[in-house]
Design an enzyme around this catalytic site. Sequence first.
Site, PDB file in Angstrom:
ATOM      1  CB  THR A   1      -1.338   6.249   2.608  1.00 43.89           C
ATOM      2  OG1 THR A   1      -1.500   7.078   1.466  1.00 43.89           O
ATOM      3  CG2 THR A   1      -1.392   7.093   3.864  1.00 43.89           C
TER       4      THR A   1
ATOM      5  CG  ASP B   1      -2.555   0.640   7.258  1.00 48.27           C
ATOM      6  OD1 ASP B   1      -3.352   0.705   6.302  1.00 48.27           O
ATOM      7  OD2 ASP B   1      -1.664   1.477   7.452  1.00 48.27           O
TER       8      ASP B   1
ATOM      9  CG  ASP C   1      -2.050   0.911   1.143  1.00 42.65           C
ATOM     10  OD1 ASP C   1      -2.268   1.437   0.046  1.00 42.65           O
ATOM     11  OD2 ASP C   1      -2.738   1.110   2.151  1.00 42.65           O
TER      12      ASP C   1
END
Length: 857
Positions: free
Chosen positions: A375, A613, A373
Amino acid sequence: MTQRAKIDIGGSGSGHGPDGGGSGASGADAHGTGTGTGTGDSTGGTDGSASGVSGSPARGTAPAGPSTQPPAEPAVVHRPAGLTSAEVAERVARGEVNDVPVRSSRSTADIVRGNVFTRFNAIIGVLWVIMLFVAPIQDSLFGFVIVANTGIGIIQELRAKKTLDSLAVIGEARPTVRRDGVSAEISTSEIVLGDLIELGPGDKVVVDGVVAEDDSLEVDESLLTGEADPVVKRPGDRMMSGSFVVAGGGAFTATKVGREAYAAQLAEEASRFTLVHSELRSGISTILKYVTWMMIPTAIGLVVSQLVVKDDDFKDSIARTVGGIVPMIPEGLVLLTSVAFAIGVIRLGRKQCLVQELPAIEGLARVDVVCLDKTGTLTEGGMDVTELRLLNGADETYVRKVLGALGESDPRPNASLQAIIAAYPDAEDWRCTESLPFSSARKYSGAAFSEGDGENSTWLLGAPDVLLPAGDPSLAEVDRLNEQGLRVLLLARTTRELDSAGVAADAAATALVVLEQRLRPDAADTLAYFADQNVAAKVISGDNAVSVGAVAGKLGLPGAEHTVDARKLPEEQEEMARVLDDNAVFGRVTPQQKREMVAALQSRGHTVAMTGDGVNDVLALKDADIGVSMGSGSEATRAVAQIVLLNNSFATLPSVVAEGRRVIGNITRVATLFLTKTVYSVLLAILVVATQVEYPFLPRHLTLLSTLTIGVPAFFLALAPNKERAKPNFVRRVMRYAIPAGLIAAAATFATYLLARSYYTGPDALAAETSAATLTLFLVSMWVLAIIARPYTWWRVALVAAMGGAFLLVLVVPWLQDFFALKLVGVTMPWTAVAIAATGAAVLELAWRWVGHRFPA
């Protein structure tokens, strides 16, 4: 506007964000620290595409603040106060507590039992007891070695247990429970029957219950039902433990706690310390099974040969029989594997890396594609508003008020909304009347306001390329900003109701909010590490593809200049896999696409690791070969991930990869040593039975050889650095070398033994014959060790030399000669033994190269 001005059913907020980031979990959802990383684009980016993790304050603790509205306008819907302290105490007394222990490791008793009560320990234990009665202590040394090894294994696993237990406490989910009207985070084990548990985006449902309050509550039950679509929950609906919130908020009443709740079983199973279900462990078990079947008939034949056929000294016959059986058992191999895994856990624990399933260390070492990912992985969670670009003649003062109101309307702001809150103060006279939580399908969020002057307005905040029609002139400006690696949100006004299907159809563009992301200082080095290790990195983000490519380009990721918009990806798996193989950066990826991309890569034989996350990463994390979650990620992602980076540092991943490669590569090396000994021991026993001669070795001889050529070197080799990527077919890779090496060692040793039998005569002939055969076997075994130790480093050369020096010491020191019954007689036979060993070493070298060419791994 104040927090109290928002209609807030359930007290947990709608979780809408400027980019739809509201479906991410609060950075405080595990610890209440309010220091989340703000990984807003975990599925779609904080520009309207992400659900991400917000660094919001701890749930239930948002200050109410003074209301500026007239009493005639009710600001907060009454909410239940939850159980009272007395009711909680009463339920605790009745045992209605969610007290299921979530173990991160095996119990101490299990560790001791697993190391002591093994099949091979039982065999060796019986033989050891026999030897203590019939032979000198020197011939019982193998028993003391086993005791020491078992002790080492227990100590290392206990250290690993301590590390795992301490890390599990750090990563433990802490749900927010409302009692006496006050919300507070508690341990999962403190929940009682009837507790009112608050939920927000990213929170995992830890016990079964019934919805009491909802605020656009959407729950993902895919981990239980397999159905990927979120389920909208209303008061009275059932909440299934093991599911998690993807949007909105609310609260539910616990109806099943403890072992009755399905989540307890899931959590306990997911985080249990285990050494099973890995190719390494199953491969060793397969090898040991075949070794056992080989050993039984061979040992019986040896016993009959030495005790019945030969009419020699009874005690000496028993000693030589035991000497033939003991080396057949690769007892140290299982121990060394356990120790290597345990030490790996300890090393990673020191770096704040929680390995929830030990085979994950092995699995990550086999990875050849890692999906990242953007960010929270390549960038830090924090952002800064760098510019506000007004569109269509909008008034800047008014736009600032809108942004301030949007920021205040979300009690759990994610990273991008936190940046807006910091830049634009709350408009005190505005009141939020309705909110639209983020949906990964929409890629935007919204809110309706009652302005201070009596006017009403409805606003959307999210991805410009989703809210604006294709060809809109503002999109060209957005693209230019994205090319600089900036994140852009569009603020748009709509005249439609928030709950209408086409709310964004006629939205009027009002302003562009330009955000700058902070690159992680260690991201470039981490990407470089993966490139150096031949691991392909794929950046998969919900953000605008151009923006994602710009960030990846700043970090030096190869292929970053060719970004792919996931909305244009082919749906057919084979075609998608081809595009994935050919490109490295993908933007506008939906949660379902993430899952499909993982499957497409796996269909081409790739071993895939997935980092994430946000709640929308869960399905992809679950399907990937290895799921890696950030410690501040949502409870759902931490629950399904095999590895949790508690320090939220992407830079820890190379350590995990290196540890896994060290374990697998080195165990493969040392397994060849152990199994070479097993092969030559079995073959020597068969040759002895076939030729009806005395077994050439006493237990002390093989204890000495095993210690110098296998035991001590294997320990150092097993813990040494090893960067080679793990390969499949463990059993085949080990046995293709162990079998020819064992054959050559047995043939050379038995040839020396037969020559010595024809050369030496007299009462001490057997001792001389044994010494010559031992010399040959040691030299050939040393050559096997020298091959295994390649490529050479100074310490590997020193290790091999030290083992050779130790054996030479035994041959020249008189009391060591007597202790180990090793004394070379004459000159001819010892040098003949050396010559035969040299020939065996040459054949071994040729066989090793031929096998590597003929049977590549």
